[in-house]
Design a protein around this motif. Structure first.
Motif, PDB file in Angstrom:
ATOM      1  N   GLY A 108      55.850  29.514  42.414  1.00 35.08           N
ATOM      2  CA  GLY A 108      55.338  30.725  43.033  1.00 35.08           C
ATOM      3  C   GLY A 108      54.649  31.634  42.041  1.00 35.08           C
ATOM      4  N   ASN A 109      54.692  32.935  42.301  1.00 39.31           N
ATOM      5  CA  ASN A 109      54.064  33.896  41.394  1.00 39.31           C
ATOM      6  C   ASN A 109      54.673  35.268  41.601  1.00 39.31           C
ATOM      7  OD1 ASN A 109      51.968  35.560  43.224  1.00 39.31           O
ATOM      8  ND2 ASN A 109      52.038  33.424  43.910  1.00 39.31           N
ATOM      9  N   VAL A 110      54.511  36.107  40.590  1.00 34.26           N
ATOM     10  CA  VAL A 110      55.059  37.459  40.614  1.00 34.26           C
ATOM     11  C   VAL A 110      54.148  38.354  39.786  1.00 34.26           C
ATOM     12  CG1 VAL A 110      56.523  37.192  38.561  1.00 34.26           C
ATOM     13  CG2 VAL A 110      57.225  38.770  40.373  1.00 34.26           C
ATOM     14  N   ILE A 111      54.184  39.632  40.068  1.00 34.12           N
ATOM     15  CA  ILE A 111      53.440  40.627  39.283  1.00 34.12           C
ATOM     16  C   ILE A 111      54.465  41.462  38.526  1.00 34.12           C
ATOM     17  CG2 ILE A 111      51.910  42.631  39.369  1.00 34.12           C
ATOM     18  CD1 ILE A 111      50.843  41.459  42.051  1.00 34.12           C
ATOM     19  N   GLU A 112      54.237  41.624  37.238  1.00 37.23           N
ATOM     20  CA  GLU A 112      55.139  42.445  36.431  1.00 37.23           C
ATOM     21  C   GLU A 112      54.346  43.508  35.692  1.00 37.23           C
ATOM     22  OE1 GLU A 112      57.863  41.804  32.510  1.00 37.23           O
ATOM     23  OE2 GLU A 112      58.526  40.817  34.355  1.00 37.23           O
ATOM     24  N   GLY A 113      54.856  44.719  35.699  1.00 35.79           N
ATOM     25  CA  GLY A 113      54.212  45.812  34.985  1.00 35.79           C
ATOM     26  C   GLY A 113      55.163  46.476  34.025  1.00 35.79           C
ATOM     27  N   LYS A 130      54.995  49.648  30.555  1.00 33.85           N
ATOM     28  CA  LYS A 130      54.321  50.900  30.227  1.00 33.85           C
ATOM     29  C   LYS A 130      52.912  50.684  29.678  1.00 33.85           C
ATOM     30  CE  LYS A 130      58.680  53.298  29.351  1.00 33.85           C
ATOM     31  NZ  LYS A 130      59.535  53.973  28.325  1.00 33.85           N
ATOM     32  N   LYS A 131      52.592  49.456  29.280  1.00 38.57           N
ATOM     33  CA  LYS A 131      51.291  49.194  28.668  1.00 38.57           C
ATOM     34  C   LYS A 131      50.383  48.313  29.517  1.00 38.57           C
ATOM     35  CE  LYS A 131      52.902  49.651  23.879  1.00 38.57           C
ATOM     36  NZ  LYS A 131      53.020  48.965  22.563  1.00 38.57           N
ATOM     37  N   GLU A 132      50.967  47.313  30.198  1.00 35.80           N
ATOM     38  CA  GLU A 132      50.141  46.300  30.868  1.00 35.80           C
ATOM     39  C   GLU A 132      50.743  45.891  32.195  1.00 35.80           C
ATOM     40  OE1 GLU A 132      48.203  43.258  28.063  1.00 35.80           O
ATOM     41  OE2 GLU A 132      50.023  43.812  26.982  1.00 35.80           O
ATOM     42  N   VAL A 133      49.900  45.204  32.996  1.00 36.56           N
ATOM     43  CA  VAL A 133      50.347  44.565  34.234  1.00 36.56           C
ATOM     44  C   VAL A 133      49.992  43.091  34.134  1.00 36.56           C
ATOM     45  CG1 VAL A 133      50.085  44.429  36.734  1.00 36.56           C
ATOM     46  CG2 VAL A 133      50.059  46.654  35.599  1.00 36.56           C
ATOM     47  N   TYR A 134      50.972  42.219  34.379  1.00 40.80           N
ATOM     48  CA  TYR A 134      50.764  40.783  34.273  1.00 40.80           C
ATOM     49  C   TYR A 134      50.817  40.141  35.661  1.00 40.80           C
ATOM     50  CZ  TYR A 134      52.218  41.625  29.396  1.00 40.80           C
ATOM     51  OH  TYR A 134      52.329  42.106  28.113  1.00 40.80           O
ATOM     52  N   HIS A 135      49.828  39.321  35.965  1.00 42.26           N
ATOM     53  CA  HIS A 135      49.859  38.472  37.159  1.00 42.26           C
ATOM     54  C   HIS A 135      50.367  37.109  36.713  1.00 42.26           C
ATOM     55  CE1 HIS A 135      47.687  41.201  39.954  1.00 42.26           C
ATOM     56  NE2 HIS A 135      47.282  41.719  38.803  1.00 42.26           N
ATOM     57  N   CYS A 136      51.518  36.707  37.234  1.00 40.85           N
ATOM     58  CA  CYS A 136      52.264  35.588  36.665  1.00 40.85           C
ATOM     59  C   CYS A 136      52.421  34.431  37.646  1.00 40.85           C
ATOM     60  CB  CYS A 136      53.643  36.063  36.226  1.00 40.85           C
ATOM     61  SG  CYS A 136      53.625  37.548  35.192  1.00 40.85           S
ATOM     62  N   PRO A 137      51.522  33.456  37.611  1.00 41.78           N
ATOM     63  CA  PRO A 137      51.704  32.249  38.416  1.00 41.78           C
ATOM     64  C   PRO A 137      52.708  31.314  37.746  1.00 41.78           C
ATOM     65  CG  PRO A 137      49.716  32.073  37.118  1.00 41.78           C
ATOM     66  CD  PRO A 137      50.272  33.448  36.850  1.00 41.78           C
ATOM     67  N   ALA A 138      53.008  30.192  38.399  1.00 46.70           N
ATOM     68  CA  ALA A 138      53.904  29.197  37.809  1.00 46.70           C
ATOM     69  C   ALA A 138      53.373  28.774  36.440  1.00 46.70           C
ATOM     70  CB  ALA A 138      54.017  27.984  38.731  1.00 46.70           C
ATOM     71  N   GLY A 139      54.286  28.696  35.475  1.00 44.15           N
ATOM     72  CA  GLY A 139      53.897  28.343  34.113  1.00 44.15           C
ATOM     73  C   GLY A 139      53.744  29.542  33.202  1.00 44.15           C
ATOM     74  N   THR A 140      53.890  30.765  33.738  1.00 49.38           N
ATOM     75  CA  THR A 140      53.795  31.974  32.915  1.00 49.38           C
ATOM     76  C   THR A 140      55.089  32.163  32.126  1.00 49.38           C
ATOM     77  OG1 THR A 140      52.317  33.071  34.485  1.00 49.38           O
ATOM     78  CG2 THR A 140      53.492  34.474  32.927  1.00 49.38           C
ATOM     79  N   LEU A 141      54.944  32.517  30.849  1.00 48.65           N
ATOM     80  CA  LEU A 141      56.094  32.777  29.988  1.00 48.65           C
ATOM     81  C   LEU A 141      55.994  34.199  29.442  1.00 48.65           C
ATOM     82  CD1 LEU A 141      58.618  31.852  28.436  1.00 48.65           C
ATOM     83  CD2 LEU A 141      57.092  30.918  26.676  1.00 48.65           C
ATOM     84  N   ASN A 167      58.682  44.837  39.080  1.00 58.10           N
ATOM     85  CA  ASN A 167      58.184  43.563  39.598  1.00 58.10           C
ATOM     86  C   ASN A 167      57.746  43.697  41.049  1.00 58.10           C
ATOM     87  OD1 ASN A 167      60.838  42.690  37.762  1.00 58.10           O
ATOM     88  ND2 ASN A 167      58.978  41.571  37.299  1.00 58.10           N
ATOM     89  N   ILE A 168      56.688  42.978  41.384  1.00 58.60           N
ATOM     90  CA  ILE A 168      56.226  42.851  42.766  1.00 58.60           C
ATOM     91  C   ILE A 168      56.092  41.364  43.071  1.00 58.60           C
ATOM     92  CG2 ILE A 168      54.350  43.307  44.397  1.00 58.60           C
ATOM     93  CD1 ILE A 168      53.681  45.791  42.703  1.00 58.60           C
ATOM     94  N   LYS A 169      56.709  40.914  44.160  1.00 53.76           N
ATOM     95  CA  LYS A 169      56.633  39.506  44.535  1.00 53.76           C
ATOM     96  C   LYS A 169      55.738  39.345  45.765  1.00 53.76           C
ATOM     97  CE  LYS A 169      59.638  37.175  46.983  1.00 53.76           C
ATOM     98  NZ  LYS A 169      58.733  36.357  47.844  1.00 53.76           N
TER      99      LYS A 169
END
Length: 269
Positions: A50-55, A57-68, A79-81
């Motif tokens: 799946g995927n998740v969004i993580e933010g 204080k500095k950045e926002v990451y869009h995290c698909p499968a395989g994100t570390l 987090n936003i799912k």
């Protein structure tokens, strides 16, 4: 702000393994949004499906499968799912474990989105060990995690010493186009560097040859695609730039020690 203790993550935890100073969890994320919070210990998040969004204080990451991702001690984030099934693997590291091994904690500070394929392949191996769970798994997990932390520290030192600008550029090219038939001539012309110098210096900064690095990128991508049950091995091989399925299986096994079907069985239990 919520403070999560050791082994606590938002969602349904399928498995928790406690080692001396380490906690490993396999968690299905169930909440569409998790407000600002922080964790008691430093930890890695590895998105398996799946995927998740993580933010933070500095950045926002869009995290698909395989994100570390790496989170330092008590760094706040949210987090936003998106809709759909999302599953994450976490490795929590207590400071006592780091101190006991005489590691320098200041080498791995802050929140980081880790793109190095070597680090991701090591994390896949750690996850696999949690499913094998034989008598040697704890030792293997600790050794693999030390490799991850050591390579992260080396990468930070490289940044401090300011690598040549072409190192970041070629890394971006290879990560974006690894499935294409790249040539040394094309890379040399794009970077305005003589092929001899480029070939020689690549190993200096990436610690492997062009071929080895591209194969790692292909296998890393295939591992994230294997989480999609709808995809056949032939489709994954083609999408990752392998000549055919047999080449994919051979390369995958060489790097991971098992074939793709065996990994898929481990992933889905």
């Amino acid at each position: 702000m919520n403070h999560l203790k050791k082994g606590e993550f938002y969602g349904q935890t399928n498995q928790t393994i406690h080692l001396d100073g380490l906690t490993l969890t396999d968690t299905v994320y169930t909440q569409p949004k998790v407000d600002w919070h922080y964790h008691e210990h430093a930890y890695f998040t590895f998105i398996l499906e799946g995927n998740v969004i993580e933010g933070n204080k500095k950045e926002v990451y869009h995290c698909p499968a395989g994100t570390l991702l790496f989170h330092h001690w008590q760094d706040a984030h949210y987090n936003i799912k998106p809709e759909g099934f999302t599953r994450g693997f976490h490795v929590e590291i207590e400071k006592s474990w780091v101190d006991g091994l005489f590691l320098k904690a200041d080498n791995i500070q802050g929140n980081m989105n880790l793109s190095d394929p070597a680090l991701k392949l090591l994390m896949y191996k750690i996850f696999t060990e949690t499913k094998i769970q034989d008598p040697t798994s704890p030792l293997s997990i600790q050794g693999l995690l030390l490799d991850v932390l050591s390579q992260m520290a080396e990468g930070r030192q490289s940044l401090l010493h300011k690598n040549p600008s072409w190192v970041a550029t070629i890394n971006e090219i290879l990560n974006d186009q690894f499935a294409d038939n790249l040539t040394l001539g094309f890379l040399s012309e794009t970077l305005s560097i003589h092929p001899v110098h480029l070939s020689r210096d690549f190993s200096k900064y990436f610690h492997c040859t062009f071929g080895e690095y591209i194969r790692k990128l292909k296998v890393q991508k295939s591992l994230s695609l294997l989480s999609d049950k709808r995809k056949q091995l032939t489709d994954i091989a083609f999408e990752c730039g392998f000549a055919d399925q047999s080449h994919f299986i051979r390369c995958f096994k060489q790097i991971n020690g098992m074939n793709p079907s065996a990994y898929r069985k481990i992933l889905f239990g």
